[in-house]
Write a protein that holds these residues in place. Sequence first.
Motif, PDB file in Angstrom:
ATOM      1  N   ILE A  22      62.027  56.597  52.167  1.00 45.71           N
ATOM      2  CA  ILE A  22      61.017  57.518  51.674  1.00 45.71           C
ATOM      3  C   ILE A  22      60.068  57.694  52.048  1.00 45.71           C
ATOM      4  O   ILE A  22      59.236  58.455  51.739  1.00 45.71           O
ATOM      5  N   ALA A  23      59.248  56.361  52.157  1.00 41.11           N
ATOM      6  CA  ALA A  23      57.965  56.134  51.595  1.00 41.11           C
ATOM      7  C   ALA A  23      57.243  56.320  53.348  1.00 41.11           C
ATOM      8  O   ALA A  23      56.058  56.754  53.283  1.00 41.11           O
ATOM      9  N   GLY A  24      58.465  55.819  54.544  1.00 38.92           N
ATOM     10  CA  GLY A  24      58.149  55.984  55.562  1.00 38.92           C
ATOM     11  C   GLY A  24      58.252  57.524  55.799  1.00 38.92           C
ATOM     12  O   GLY A  24      56.594  58.222  57.034  1.00 38.92           O
ATOM     13  N   LEU A  25      58.514  58.167  55.559  1.00 35.93           N
ATOM     14  CA  LEU A  25      58.789  59.479  55.132  1.00 35.93           C
ATOM     15  C   LEU A  25      57.219  60.233  54.809  1.00 35.93           C
ATOM     16  O   LEU A  25      56.178  60.997  55.299  1.00 35.93           O
ATOM     17  N   GLY A  26      56.766  59.552  53.852  1.00 33.62           N
ATOM     18  CA  GLY A  26      55.475  59.849  52.885  1.00 33.62           C
ATOM     19  C   GLY A  26      54.318  59.690  53.989  1.00 33.62           C
ATOM     20  O   GLY A  26      53.291  60.587  54.136  1.00 33.62           O
ATOM     21  N   LEU A 126      48.980  58.797  51.085  1.00 26.58           N
ATOM     22  CA  LEU A 126      49.111  57.574  51.431  1.00 26.58           C
ATOM     23  C   LEU A 126      49.178  56.252  50.370  1.00 26.58           C
ATOM     24  O   LEU A 126      50.071  55.552  50.402  1.00 26.58           O
ATOM     25  N   LEU A 127      48.348  56.086  49.821  1.00 24.66           N
ATOM     26  CA  LEU A 127      48.627  55.174  48.749  1.00 24.66           C
ATOM     27  C   LEU A 127      49.596  54.969  48.306  1.00 24.66           C
ATOM     28  O   LEU A 127      49.892  54.383  47.752  1.00 24.66           O
ATOM     29  N   ALA A 128      50.121  56.519  47.248  1.00 24.03           N
ATOM     30  CA  ALA A 128      50.931  56.108  46.532  1.00 24.03           C
ATOM     31  C   ALA A 128      52.655  55.608  47.353  1.00 24.03           C
ATOM     32  O   ALA A 128      53.006  54.856  46.823  1.00 24.03           O
ATOM     33  N   SER A 129      52.752  56.000  48.773  1.00 24.51           N
ATOM     34  CA  SER A 129      53.595  56.036  49.405  1.00 24.51           C
ATOM     35  C   SER A 129      53.475  54.028  50.379  1.00 24.51           C
ATOM     36  O   SER A 129      54.237  53.785  50.107  1.00 24.51           O
ATOM     37  N   PRO A 189      61.788  68.199  48.276  1.00 20.58           N
ATOM     38  CA  PRO A 189      62.771  67.904  47.879  1.00 20.58           C
ATOM     39  C   PRO A 189      63.229  66.340  48.285  1.00 20.58           C
ATOM     40  O   PRO A 189      63.717  66.100  47.382  1.00 20.58           O
ATOM     41  N   LEU A 190      63.426  66.353  49.630  1.00 19.58           N
ATOM     42  CA  LEU A 190      63.601  64.552  49.789  1.00 19.58           C
ATOM     43  C   LEU A 190      63.451  63.322  49.259  1.00 19.58           C
ATOM     44  O   LEU A 190      63.249  62.769  48.145  1.00 19.58           O
ATOM     45  N   CYS A 191      61.764  63.764  48.648  1.00 20.37           N
ATOM     46  CA  CYS A 191      60.719  62.668  47.468  1.00 20.37           C
ATOM     47  C   CYS A 191      61.442  63.175  45.911  1.00 20.37           C
ATOM     48  O   CYS A 191      61.658  62.018  45.298  1.00 20.37           O
TER      49      CYS A 191
END
Length: 424
Positions: A22-26, A126-129, A189-191
């Motif tokens: 999910i972070a990668g998708l972010g 970007l920061l949060a991911s 939705p994924l997040c």
Amino acid sequence: MYSAKKLVKKFPFFYGWVAIAIAGLGYFFTGPGQTYSFSLFIDHFIEDFGWSRVLVNSLYSIASLISGLSMFLVGRYVDKKGAKRVMIISALLLAASMFWLSFLSSTFMLFVGFLLGRFSGQSSLLLASGTIAPRWFVQKRGLAIMLVSLGGTLGNMVFPKLNAYLIETFGWQTAFGALGIFVLVVFVPLCVIFLVNKPEDVDEHPDGIPDIEHEDEHLEEVERDHVTSLTQGETLKTVVFWLMFVSAVQFSMIGTGIGLNFISIFNEGGIADMSFITTMMSLAPLIGLASVLTSGLYINKIKKPQVLLAAISVVIAISFVVLANLDGRAGAIIYTILSGLTMSLFFLMHDVIKPYMFGRRYIGSVSGVFLVAWSGGSALGPVLFGLAFEMFGGYTQVLMACALLPFVTGVLLLFIKRPKKRRG
């Protein structure tokens, strides 16, 4: 009723890898707010509305600067409330900025669209991911960060080609709307469903601890990392932070200046074929993908990641010299190869070095300070390159001058050490 703990138990493997996905998708979905995405629209703004390049670049710079300065507070908010909430809000704002720009009709609307897009996509999301991997992994942190960074590399590959296709087929206004729908329907939705901030929230430990025999040793390492983590204030007092901060500013400044004027720079170098230009834009991250995947085989074994960052900085300087002397497709291909090899690795090594130097406990607030550097640099770049174009009628002089910066910084990076609190 939604329960993160119940969700985690349904997976037959360590849930940290789902969080990494999910972070990668972010990282991937920061694409619409990144310079490589906006660069496909810049010339259309100039041609359709008669605005000057300096004006458009200046609005972009101001929006980037305001966005970057706000990351001090966003980073602390991530540490306090968690990355998930920030990622969802950021994605919603990014989609809103795309919808807003699809109705663009004035410079005020352009500035607001730039501000929302840069704040949400290039900065906050970007920061949060980027905080997910350091929170879920300690021993395999390098590998996890590498996997997350692949999302950004893929975004760099996909969005230039996607934007060019959407603009050519439907027009730039519809292209913005399509990007907004893409973010809203796919990522949000994924997040919401699958992201968990950190392992402690679901009674897990970093890395999963698959071998009970090494559990005590692993937990001791996690605790040591936790105790020795530097706060935002302590980080700001270290030499290593400021050298990394400067390297981030200059890389972002020059990279954004090049990215936003990429088509114009290639035109100056005798290349007008848009198909070739967008191919080069997509080829660079493809090469970057290969370099990042290769580095993943060794990244956890690197004892002094700052040495690799220094070498990357020197190669970046060489790539700027090549671009400054661009004269046809051969030079463009050489530049693309060099930039592809270094671009993704530079971001990756910065992400690896942060928790290595400063720890994982306050990674959100520390990352927020670095986002000020990235955004501040991206604010300076467009103005610098826009003024250079107005003064010299091209980009050769500014590129040659900029090549000196990463070379000097690269040499200095060879001498940095971990802060005293983190040694041992």
